[in-house]
Write an enzyme that holds these catalytic residues in place. Structure first.
Site, mmCIF file in Angstrom:
data_model
loop_
_atom_site.group_PDB
_atom_site.id
_atom_site.type_symbol
_atom_site.label_atom_id
_atom_site.label_comp_id
_atom_site.label_asym_id
_atom_site.label_seq_id
_atom_site.Cartn_x
_atom_site.Cartn_y
_atom_site.Cartn_z
ATOM 1 N N LEU A 40 1.190 -1.078 -0.528
ATOM 2 C CA LEU A 40 0.200 0.214 -0.133
ATOM 3 C C LEU A 40 1.014 1.097 0.627
ATOM 4 O O LEU A 40 1.929 1.239 0.911
ATOM 5 C CB LEU A 40 -0.571 -0.231 1.505
ATOM 6 C CG LEU A 40 -2.155 1.153 1.702
ATOM 7 C CD1 LEU A 40 -3.322 0.835 1.676
ATOM 8 C CD2 LEU A 40 -0.728 1.830 2.011
ATOM 9 N N ASN A 42 0.544 5.762 0.545
ATOM 10 C CA ASN A 42 -0.081 6.342 0.467
ATOM 11 C C ASN A 42 -0.157 7.696 0.451
ATOM 12 O O ASN A 42 1.307 8.213 -0.291
ATOM 13 C CB ASN A 42 -1.798 6.908 1.703
ATOM 14 C CG ASN A 42 -0.652 6.770 3.000
ATOM 15 O OD1 ASN A 42 -0.169 5.139 3.201
ATOM 16 N ND2 ASN A 42 -1.899 6.556 4.403
ATOM 17 N N ASP A 43 -0.269 8.562 1.607
ATOM 18 C CA ASP A 43 0.397 10.216 1.835
ATOM 19 C C ASP A 43 2.218 10.433 0.899
ATOM 20 O O ASP A 43 2.661 9.449 1.653
ATOM 21 C CB ASP A 43 0.661 10.531 2.746
ATOM 22 C CG ASP A 43 -0.823 10.642 3.803
ATOM 23 O OD1 ASP A 43 -1.403 9.974 3.236
ATOM 24 O OD2 ASP A 43 -1.201 11.457 4.835
ATOM 25 N N GLN A 59 3.958 7.244 2.559
ATOM 26 C CA GLN A 59 3.774 6.307 3.018
ATOM 27 C C GLN A 59 3.893 4.831 2.689
ATOM 28 O O GLN A 59 3.122 4.761 1.540
ATOM 29 C CB GLN A 59 2.355 6.971 3.991
ATOM 30 C CG GLN A 59 2.578 8.056 4.624
ATOM 31 C CD GLN A 59 2.473 7.410 6.124
ATOM 32 O OE1 GLN A 59 2.493 7.247 6.900
ATOM 33 N NE2 GLN A 59 4.412 7.844 6.311
ATOM 34 N N TYR A 102 4.614 8.085 10.406
ATOM 35 C CA TYR A 102 3.911 8.811 10.064
ATOM 36 C C TYR A 102 4.473 10.157 8.856
ATOM 37 O O TYR A 102 5.821 9.982 9.394
ATOM 38 C CB TYR A 102 2.412 9.334 10.620
ATOM 39 C CG TYR A 102 1.400 8.025 11.042
ATOM 40 C CD1 TYR A 102 1.701 6.597 10.544
ATOM 41 C CD2 TYR A 102 0.495 7.991 11.451
ATOM 42 C CE1 TYR A 102 1.192 6.188 11.194
ATOM 43 C CE2 TYR A 102 -1.060 6.994 12.124
ATOM 44 C CZ TYR A 102 -0.192 5.923 11.676
ATOM 45 O OH TYR A 102 -0.847 5.255 12.197
ATOM 46 N N ARG A 161 -0.002 15.334 14.535
ATOM 47 C CA ARG A 161 0.836 14.742 13.377
ATOM 48 C C ARG A 161 1.079 15.188 12.107
ATOM 49 O O ARG A 161 0.518 16.912 11.901
ATOM 50 C CB ARG A 161 0.404 13.578 12.793
ATOM 51 C CG ARG A 161 -1.334 13.285 11.814
ATOM 52 C CD ARG A 161 -1.016 11.758 11.962
ATOM 53 N NE ARG A 161 -3.075 12.026 11.852
ATOM 54 C CZ ARG A 161 -3.850 11.660 12.093
ATOM 55 N NH1 ARG A 161 -3.819 11.139 13.638
ATOM 56 N NH2 ARG A 161 -4.641 11.102 12.037
ATOM 57 N N GLU A 218 -5.509 17.176 8.663
ATOM 58 C CA GLU A 218 -4.593 16.402 8.499
ATOM 59 C C GLU A 218 -3.141 16.952 7.099
ATOM 60 O O GLU A 218 -3.970 17.618 6.821
ATOM 61 C CB GLU A 218 -4.393 14.448 8.028
ATOM 62 C CG GLU A 218 -4.987 13.866 9.152
ATOM 63 C CD GLU A 218 -5.624 12.718 8.396
ATOM 64 O OE1 GLU A 218 -4.623 11.329 9.494
ATOM 65 O OE2 GLU A 218 -5.413 11.917 7.353
#
Length: 498
Positions: A40, A42-43, A59, A102, A161, A218
């Site tokens: 996976l 993501n960001d 990520q 993160y 975060r 976020e």
């Protein structure tokens, strides 16, 4: 924790080798979008133009197509077309990041690449802990972790975060996405002289100022562009309002001016950055030409992720194409970066194409990887214009209401869903199509729609139709796609024993 770091790296590289053939066999694998080698993505993290190269960290969960204790994966490029897979940048090997490294950002300081990120921890009681951390690299590849630089302050939940760091005049600043104890989204500002010691200045903006704008903000990003300050963030918890806020979570921005002394952002209303189905957690950087470049995640957390067909091939999600940002008439405009023009091949061009209460199919537009540009004549001479993409998605413009809609089949192929925006006039459409993705730039970036699409690969046709008479010029290019390679350092690291 060097042994744990080495062990995690080895397991991740083994996962890449184990499933490489499976991943590569997916017909929905993309040609010109950054993707995970397995697992996976993501960001985007740490997006920066440093020493002549673009670095895109991200990520990454290498062991499954779901979320978990994230790594930082790493691509680099000199031209945004030729990309190098670099060694893993960060693993969740230390106590303060044991449940995930993160999201965060990168800055250049004294010739070194400094990355800031959130260390995620779940304690023995299952409670979340959060720490803002620093790692430093001299070569942009290998990082030395410096540990925690900011602990959770009073008044906020552990949803605290995604630090974004920049320099203003002679001081460093950091903005963090946060949630108050009252479960309201907000953004807090810190300042530092040396990137190690940080002082909390206060909240620059919060959900309360917007008559409620979500329970958590976020991936904040704050930058100066075209003589104004832009604050970009991804609020969670917004309910849909007509054609607005129809994804599970949103991404957008406000425009104004940051008072650095008082830590207050004077700003206008919140605007969505992208009108499509899959767009979240965008991040920007300034390159050596002075361009503000954006890359976003082509996904949304908690939104049909478990239904995506690529999971059967051991991977999920990807990044958007890089986009240049400008501000025009108080609104962000997004344009594909000029470098992408180098991918164009086999131009097909038609002037004064007419669609008059009928359907038009051009065989030259059959295919799965292309760029299509339409420039319209008198946009008031028709009632409806429609582009049918592979019998899976449609771009629809209703002239009476001035509403532009992207419609598609849901990823389970059982229902039709749509996203819309309102424009004053239809002037141009620019479509980037890549096997299982589409990015639609409306009126040279006045609005953008980003989405994943999963059509039957046997149907590669595009049809135009209209109610009334539509005239437009058309340009179409095949696109060669990105060129990937694995760096020698990454290959050596992948072959090491723990």
């Amino acid at each position: 924790m060097q042994n744990k770091d080495r062990s995690l790296r080895k397991k991740a590289y083994e996962e890449i080798k184990k499933y490489q053939e499976v991943v590569d066999s997916d017909p929905y694998r993309l040609d010109y979008h950054l993707m995970p080698p397995v697992g996976l993505m993501n960001d985007p993290n740490g997006l920066i133009h440093w020493k002549g190269e673009f670095h895109v960290f991200f990520q990454w969960m290498p062991f499954k197509t779901g979320h978990g204790a994230k790594f930082w994966g790493h691509y680099s490029s000199r031209d945004l077309i030729h990309w190098t897979w670099q060694p893993i940048a960060l693993t969740p090997s230390e106590w303060y990041e044991q449940n995930g490294c993160y999201s965060g950002s990168a800055v250049n300081h004294e010739g070194k690449l400094n990355v800031f990120y959130t260390g995620n921890v779940k304690n023995d009681k299952g409670e979340r802990e959060t720490y803002q951390c620093l790692a430093v690299s001299e070569d942009g590849i290998h990082f030395e972790k410096k540990g925690v630089v900011i602990h959770l302050p009073e008044g906020y939940s552990a949803h605290f975060r995604d630090p974004k760091v920049w320099k203003h005049q002679d001081k460093w600043y950091m903005i963090i996405g946060a949630q108050t104890k009252e479960q309201l989204g907000c953004a807090v500002l810190y300042t530092s002289d040396d990137l190690m010691g940080w002082e909390l200045k206060g909240e620059i903006s919060s959900s309360k100022e917007h008559d409620y704008l979500g329970y958590m903000w976020e991936c904040p990003d704050l930058f100066h562009l075209d003589d104004i300050d832009v604050f970009m963030f991804s609020p969670q918890g917004l309910g849909s309002q007509g054609i607005h806020y129809n994804n599970v979570h949103q991404s957008g921005y406000v425009i104004g001016e940051l008072d650095y002394d008082r830590a207050v952002l004077h700003h206008g209303p919140f605007c969505e950055l992208d009108r499509g189905f899959e767009f979240y957690a965008p991040q920007t950087t300034l390159d050596d030409e002075g361009r503000r470049i954006l890359i976003g995640w082509m996904g949304v957390p908690d939104q049909d992720e478990e239904k995506q067909p690529t999971r059967a091939y051991k991977w999920i999600h990807n990044m958007t194409i890089p986009r240049e940002l400008r501000v025009k008439k108080g609104k962000i405009r997004q344009s594909p970066v000029k470098e992408l023009k180098k991918m164009r091949r086999n131009l097909f061009q038609k002037k004064d194409l007419k669609v008059n209460d009928e359907s038009l199919h051009l065989s030259e537009l059959d295919g799965a990887v292309m760029e299509v540009f339409l420039k319209f004549g008198d946009a008031d001479a028709f009632n409806r214009f429609e582009i049918d993409l592979f019998d899976y998605a449609k771009v629809i413009y209703q002239n009476e209401t001035k509403v532009l809609t992207l419609e598609r089949k849901n990823v389970d192929n059982k229902s039709i869903e749509s996203r819309s925006c309102q424009i004053s006039k239809l002037e141009t459409l620019q479509l980037f199509i890549d096997h299982s993705s589409i990015e639609v730039f409306v009126n040279e970036g006045e609005e953008v729609f980003t989405a994943r699409i999963f059509p039957d690969k046997k149907n590669a046709s595009i049809h135009f139709s209209a109610s009334g008479s539509v005239t437009f010029d058309l340009w179409k290019w095949d696109l060669t796609g990105y060129t990937y390679q694995t760096s020698e350092k990454a290959m050596r690291e992948a072959n090491k024993n723990p």
